[in-house]
Motif scaffolding. Structure first.
Motif, PDB file in Angstrom:
ATOM      1  N   GLY A 240       0.822  -1.229   0.000  1.00 50.77           N
ATOM      2  CA  GLY A 240       0.000   0.000   0.000  1.00 50.77           C
ATOM      3  C   GLY A 240       0.846   1.264   0.000  1.00 50.77           C
ATOM      4  O   GLY A 240       0.589   2.200  -0.756  1.00 50.77           O
ATOM      5  N   ALA A 241       1.877   1.263   0.850  1.00 50.53           N
ATOM      6  CA  ALA A 241       2.765   2.436   0.932  1.00 50.53           C
ATOM      7  C   ALA A 241       3.574   2.579  -0.349  1.00 50.53           C
ATOM      8  O   ALA A 241       3.749   3.683  -0.874  1.00 50.53           O
ATOM      9  N   MET A 242       4.044   1.437  -0.873  1.00 46.33           N
ATOM     10  CA  MET A 242       4.853   1.447  -2.094  1.00 46.33           C
ATOM     11  C   MET A 242       4.043   2.008  -3.264  1.00 46.33           C
ATOM     12  O   MET A 242       4.536   2.813  -4.066  1.00 46.33           O
ATOM     13  N   LYS A 243       2.763   1.599  -3.350  1.00 49.71           N
ATOM     14  CA  LYS A 243       1.893   2.053  -4.442  1.00 49.71           C
ATOM     15  C   LYS A 243       1.700   3.574  -4.370  1.00 49.71           C
ATOM     16  O   LYS A 243       1.764   4.275  -5.382  1.00 49.71           O
ATOM     17  N   LEU A 244       1.498   4.076  -3.132  1.00 50.75           N
ATOM     18  CA  LEU A 244       1.292   5.519  -2.950  1.00 50.75           C
ATOM     19  C   LEU A 244       2.560   6.293  -3.321  1.00 50.75           C
ATOM     20  O   LEU A 244       2.487   7.299  -4.040  1.00 50.75           O
ATOM     21  N   ILE A 245       3.713   5.819  -2.851  1.00 41.04           N
ATOM     22  CA  ILE A 245       4.992   6.495  -3.158  1.00 41.04           C
ATOM     23  C   ILE A 245       5.201   6.566  -4.672  1.00 41.04           C
ATOM     24  O   ILE A 245       5.585   7.602  -5.220  1.00 41.04           O
ATOM     25  N   THR A 246       4.901   5.460  -5.365  1.00 44.79           N
ATOM     26  CA  THR A 246       5.091   5.407  -6.821  1.00 44.79           C
ATOM     27  C   THR A 246       4.189   6.409  -7.536  1.00 44.79           C
ATOM     28  O   THR A 246       4.589   7.028  -8.524  1.00 44.79           O
ATOM     29  N   ARG A 247       2.975   6.604  -7.007  1.00 45.26           N
ATOM     30  CA  ARG A 247       2.047   7.566  -7.639  1.00 45.26           C
ATOM     31  C   ARG A 247       2.469   9.014  -7.382  1.00 45.26           C
ATOM     32  O   ARG A 247       2.195   9.901  -8.178  1.00 45.26           O
ATOM     33  N   ILE A 248       3.155   9.229  -6.245  1.00 45.34           N
ATOM     34  CA  ILE A 248       3.628  10.596  -5.948  1.00 45.34           C
ATOM     35  C   ILE A 248       4.915  10.881  -6.731  1.00 45.34           C
ATOM     36  O   ILE A 248       5.087  11.962  -7.291  1.00 45.34           O
ATOM     37  N   LEU A 249       5.814   9.897  -6.762  1.00 44.79           N
ATOM     38  CA  LEU A 249       7.090  10.108  -7.465  1.00 44.79           C
ATOM     39  C   LEU A 249       6.943   9.785  -8.955  1.00 44.79           C
ATOM     40  O   LEU A 249       7.657   8.966  -9.521  1.00 44.79           O
ATOM     41  N   ASP A 250       5.971  10.441  -9.556  1.00 50.68           N
ATOM     42  CA  ASP A 250       5.730  10.343 -11.000  1.00 50.68           C
ATOM     43  C   ASP A 250       6.468  11.524 -11.633  1.00 50.68           C
ATOM     44  O   ASP A 250       6.170  12.692 -11.311  1.00 50.68           O
ATOM     45  N   PRO A 251       7.437  11.268 -12.523  1.00 54.31           N
ATOM     46  CA  PRO A 251       8.231  12.383 -13.058  1.00 54.31           C
ATOM     47  C   PRO A 251       7.435  13.354 -13.922  1.00 54.31           C
ATOM     48  O   PRO A 251       7.879  14.471 -14.182  1.00 54.31           O
ATOM     49  N   ASN A 252       6.221  12.930 -14.356  1.00 55.79           N
ATOM     50  CA  ASN A 252       5.375  13.826 -15.164  1.00 55.79           C
ATOM     51  C   ASN A 252       4.412  14.575 -14.233  1.00 55.79           C
ATOM     52  O   ASN A 252       3.494  13.980 -13.671  1.00 55.79           O
ATOM     53  N   PRO A 253       4.608  15.898 -14.053  1.00 53.23           N
ATOM     54  CA  PRO A 253       3.761  16.638 -13.104  1.00 53.23           C
ATOM     55  C   PRO A 253       2.277  16.644 -13.480  1.00 53.23           C
ATOM     56  O   PRO A 253       1.422  16.806 -12.612  1.00 53.23           O
ATOM     57  N   THR A 254       1.955  16.421 -14.759  1.00 55.59           N
ATOM     58  CA  THR A 254       0.538  16.473 -15.163  1.00 55.59           C
ATOM     59  C   THR A 254      -0.201  15.186 -14.805  1.00 55.59           C
ATOM     60  O   THR A 254      -1.428  15.179 -14.689  1.00 55.59           O
ATOM     61  N   THR A 255       0.527  14.081 -14.616  1.00 55.39           N
ATOM     62  CA  THR A 255      -0.144  12.824 -14.239  1.00 55.39           C
ATOM     63  C   THR A 255       0.127  12.452 -12.777  1.00 55.39           C
ATOM     64  O   THR A 255      -0.401  11.465 -12.279  1.00 55.39           O
ATOM     65  N   ARG A 256       0.964  13.240 -12.099  1.00 51.08           N
ATOM     66  CA  ARG A 256       1.280  12.967 -10.687  1.00 51.08           C
ATOM     67  C   ARG A 256       0.006  13.050  -9.844  1.00 51.08           C
ATOM     68  O   ARG A 256      -0.872  13.872 -10.107  1.00 51.08           O
ATOM     69  N   ILE A 257      -0.078  12.211  -8.826  1.00 53.50           N
ATOM     70  CA  ILE A 257      -1.240  12.199  -7.930  1.00 53.50           C
ATOM     71  C   ILE A 257      -1.412  13.582  -7.275  1.00 53.50           C
ATOM     72  O   ILE A 257      -0.429  14.271  -6.996  1.00 53.50           O
ATOM     73  N   ILE A 258      -2.668  13.995  -7.066  1.00 54.54           N
ATOM     74  CA  ILE A 258      -2.923  15.286  -6.407  1.00 54.54           C
ATOM     75  C   ILE A 258      -3.409  15.017  -4.979  1.00 54.54           C
ATOM     76  O   ILE A 258      -3.747  13.880  -4.625  1.00 54.54           O
ATOM     77  N   VAL A 259      -3.479  16.062  -4.160  1.00 55.95           N
ATOM     78  CA  VAL A 259      -3.833  15.890  -2.745  1.00 55.95           C
ATOM     79  C   VAL A 259      -5.189  15.205  -2.578  1.00 55.95           C
ATOM     80  O   VAL A 259      -5.335  14.294  -1.754  1.00 55.95           O
TER      81      VAL A 259
END
Length: 438
Positions: A240-259
């Motif tokens: 669960g934590a790994m999945k969240l980290i991967t969605r935050i550390l998305d190098p494309n700012p337009t597809t990166r997870i939002i708050v």
């Protein structure tokens, strides 16, 4: 030997030791002489601010910060100006840095890391909703209060180390590369909100892993790793934590997870209790305008009083929390400052530090009983700069503070270990120390 020290007052505040330094600012400990409360005062050079055309931006940021009263943000109390300086009076936070816990005790359990991450995300979201972006979230800016809760410092004030260009976008001029989003590094401008979230992702990784996701002694290699989001989660981090980290550390700012999406994440939501607090309806912003006015009537008075350097018991205890003053060889982790006591005369202590520092490759400059040691060879984060100061505690007892002013903390720690070996005869030994050495 009695040395004379100039005691400095700014308005109603008695200004003490330096507790931090940055590109544009110095932070000093101070005490409100009317209430006795401790505060931190950030001191900025007015000329530098005006030269970099940052006056309007700073005015706007400070005004906004006065309107933010969040339980996890270091509070800004007031702002004052003199002819040459700007003084930002901030809450003084006593619990040290969040990352000292990792340095001293290793990585955190998921429950503890999640609690701090929840506090961080709530803070970031609240400030973003009011148009305030941090832009430089890193370990030094994550403090803990006396209750062990998170206090984010420099929220909204990081613009002091950034610049806005003609295109209206932010462009970083400094910062800690390991925590910085790829779009900030490529210098084509970036959105403050998505960049802040990337830094939050790096912070979560460090809390859970105990080390950085992106690290390389070669700066270009580090930039390439960040740009490609090239990292590996250790096996002890839950899925669960790994999945969240991967969605935050998305190098494309337009597809990166939002708050809003983080708040709905299953791992994040567990035991989440958002803080309940009263928002401030309005704040007096007159002082913000007054700071940049040239008229003398708006200037705060700076007074200097001659006073022998002495330190009372209260100050000594407040500066040496949990520290055995008789013991120079403190192994509690990579501190940014440390202290020891000596029965040698102050002049002799200064000479011995100079003798010890020069063979280690340091250039030494002295003024009164303060010294600045600069390593001529650049390290991981530029040249290591060390500040030292001698205080008189009693007629025949001095306390020496050794503090990292610039550079890498690990390099400071290595320097300090070398220095401590050279200063063995200078340090005051207690009977207990002598027994332990036998």
């Amino acid at each position: 030997m009695n040395r004379t020290k100039i005691k400095r007052r700014v308005g109603k505040y008695e200004v003490g030791r330096t507790i931090g330094e940055g590109t544009f600012a110095k932070v000093k400990f101070a005490r409100n002489s009317e209430t006795g409360d401790s505060v931190a005062i950030k001191i900025l050079d007015k000329d530098k601010v005006l030269k970099h055309k940052m006056a309007e931006q700073i005015k706007r940021e400070i005004a906004t910060m006065k309107l933010i009263r969040h339980p996890h943000v270091v509070q800004l109390y007031e702002v004052m100006g003199s002819k040459t300086k700007i003084f930002i009076v901030l809450e003084f936070v006593t619990g040290g840095e969040l990352f000292d816990k990792i340095v001293n005790h290793g990585r955190m359990h998921e429950e503890e890391a999640r609690k701090y991450f929840q506090q961080l995300i709530h803070t970031v979201d609240y400030c973003h909703s009011r148009g305030v972006y941090h832009r430089d979230l890193k370990p030094e800016n994550l403090l803990l209060d006396a209750s062990g809760d998170l206090k984010v410092s420099d929220f909204g004030l990081s613009a002091l180390s950034q610049q806005v260009r003609d295109d209206g976008l932010l462009h970083t001029t400094c910062g800690t590369p390991n925590y910085v989003a790829p779009e900030v590094l490529n210098d084509r401008g970036y959105d403050g909100a998505t960049a802040d979230l990337w830094s939050c992702g790096v912070i979560l990784f460090v809390l859970l892993a105990g080390y950085l996701p992106f690290d390389d002694s070669n700066l270009m290699n580090l930039y390439n790793k960040i740009s490609a989001a090239e990292f590996t989660c250790p096996p002890w981090i839950s899925f669960g934590a790994m999945k969240l980290i991967t969605r935050i550390l998305d190098p494309n700012p337009t597809t990166r997870i939002i708050v809003a999406e983080i708040l709905e994440d299953e791992w994040f939501k567990k035991d989440y209790k958002p803080p309940v607090f009263d928002e401030i309806e309005d704040a007096n912003l007159d002082d913000v305008e007054a700071v940049f006015k040239d008229s003398e009537e708006y200037h705060v008075t700076e007074r200097r009083e001659e006073k022998p350097t002495s330190m009372n018991a209260f100050e000594l205890i407040s500066m040496s929390q949990g520290l055995n003053l008789g013991n120079l060889f403190d192994e509690q982790g990579f501190k940014r400052e440390t202290r020891f006591t000596s029965k040698c005369p102050a002049n002799e202590i200064i000479s011995k530090i100079e003798e010890a520092a020069k063979p280690l490759g340091f250039d030494v400059s002295k003024k009164n009983y303060k010294m600045r040691l600069q390593n001529l060879k650049a390290g991981r984060k530029g040249n290591l700069n060390v500040a030292t100061e001698v205080f008189q505690v009693a007629p025949s007892l001095h306390m020496v503070e050794v503090r990292k002013a610039k550079g890498d903390t690990l390099e400071f720690h290595k320097f300090y270990k070398n220095l401590s070996t050279c200063l063995d005869k200078v340090v005051w030994k207690t009977e207990q120390d002598m027994e332990e050495k036998k």
